[in-house]
Write an enzyme that holds these catalytic residues in place. Sequence first.
Site, short mmCIF file in Angstrom:
data_model
loop_
_atom_site.label_atom_id
_atom_site.label_comp_id
_atom_site.label_asym_id
_atom_site.label_seq_id
_atom_site.Cartn_x
_atom_site.Cartn_y
_atom_site.Cartn_z
N SER A 157 1.46 -1.26 0.13
CA SER A 157 0.58 -0.01 -0.25
C SER A 157 0.77 1.45 0.10
CB SER A 157 -1.06 0.08 0.96
OG SER A 157 -1.97 1.28 0.84
N ASP A 252 -9.96 -3.48 -5.50
CA ASP A 252 -9.35 -2.27 -4.64
C ASP A 252 -9.47 -1.27 -5.82
OD1 ASP A 252 -7.27 -0.56 -3.39
OD2 ASP A 252 -5.82 -2.53 -3.73
N HIS A 282 -7.85 -4.66 -1.29
CA HIS A 282 -6.60 -3.71 -0.46
C HIS A 282 -6.58 -4.37 0.94
CE1 HIS A 282 -3.56 -0.53 -0.78
NE2 HIS A 282 -4.11 -0.16 0.20
#
Length: 314
Positions: A157, A252, A282
């Site tokens: 991320s 995501d 995610h």
Amino acid sequence: MNLDPQIATVIETLDSGFPAVHTMTGEQARAAIRSRFVPAAEPEPVASVEDRTVPGPDGPVTVRIYRPAAADGPVPTMVYAHGGGWVFCDLDSHDGLCRAFANGMSAVVVSVHYRRAPEEGRWPAAAEDVYAVAAWASETIGELGGDLSALLVGGDSAGGNLAAVAALMARDRRGPALAGQLLLYPVIAANFDTESYRLFGKGFYNPLAALQWYWDQYVPNPADRVNPYAAPLHADDLSGLPPAVTVVAGHDPLRDEGLAYTEALEAAGVETVCRYFDGGVHGFMTMPAFDICGRARARVCADIAELVGRPVTN
């Protein structure tokens, strides 16, 4: 395009339970996320775990060093940046993932406690911290993994953003030499109008409002968001970067930018492997209760082992 069945059974609970971080200060968001953290009752055994500080650009940076449970001679070293929107999460939140990577890759993993926005430092503070740790790891790799040709950077991320930026910095600053980069559903560009944002920006965990807020905390000036050291997709030239293993989750909001960066790396002649997990949301690789998490961890560990020329054990 189907959501993983195990995730589908709890996605409403996951999504409704995500704190409204966009209404908070950075400090409040860190406290809210930290209050939800439940450490593993029995962490995956590794040979050793050591916290220490290393020199950073504006003071010491704390790192946590994981050594694999089984290692035969020199092994790779991976400098790892945790996710959390550049604002929250820490060494503890990603302890399980780093343990799994140390054992699965048979590598020393150096997890970085970089400065978190906004109170501890805005852009490019976190990126400079991760780069500084990579440079330190290169200089001390003999006492880390010991394989002088196998230093990598990785992250998930926002940490994937920091890893990608560290790779760009290393190329531009002529060191350290990197053997690879592992980018797990990385934050790559501040474009909130992609198809994946429209499809998954609500109801699929880590919503649009939170993702916009992360950028506001870390890179508040919109003009800075086209700088490649903030948004690597804006780099004019990606050639000369180390080989990349990317992971993209099909459900995501960041799906499209992850795919775009993968394609841009390939177009620049960078050796790239993309692992696409259609059913993932995610952050799914830090959710070990789901089988898809275990499959993804095993896959990327095998990819990294192959990248650095080691036997695949998974």
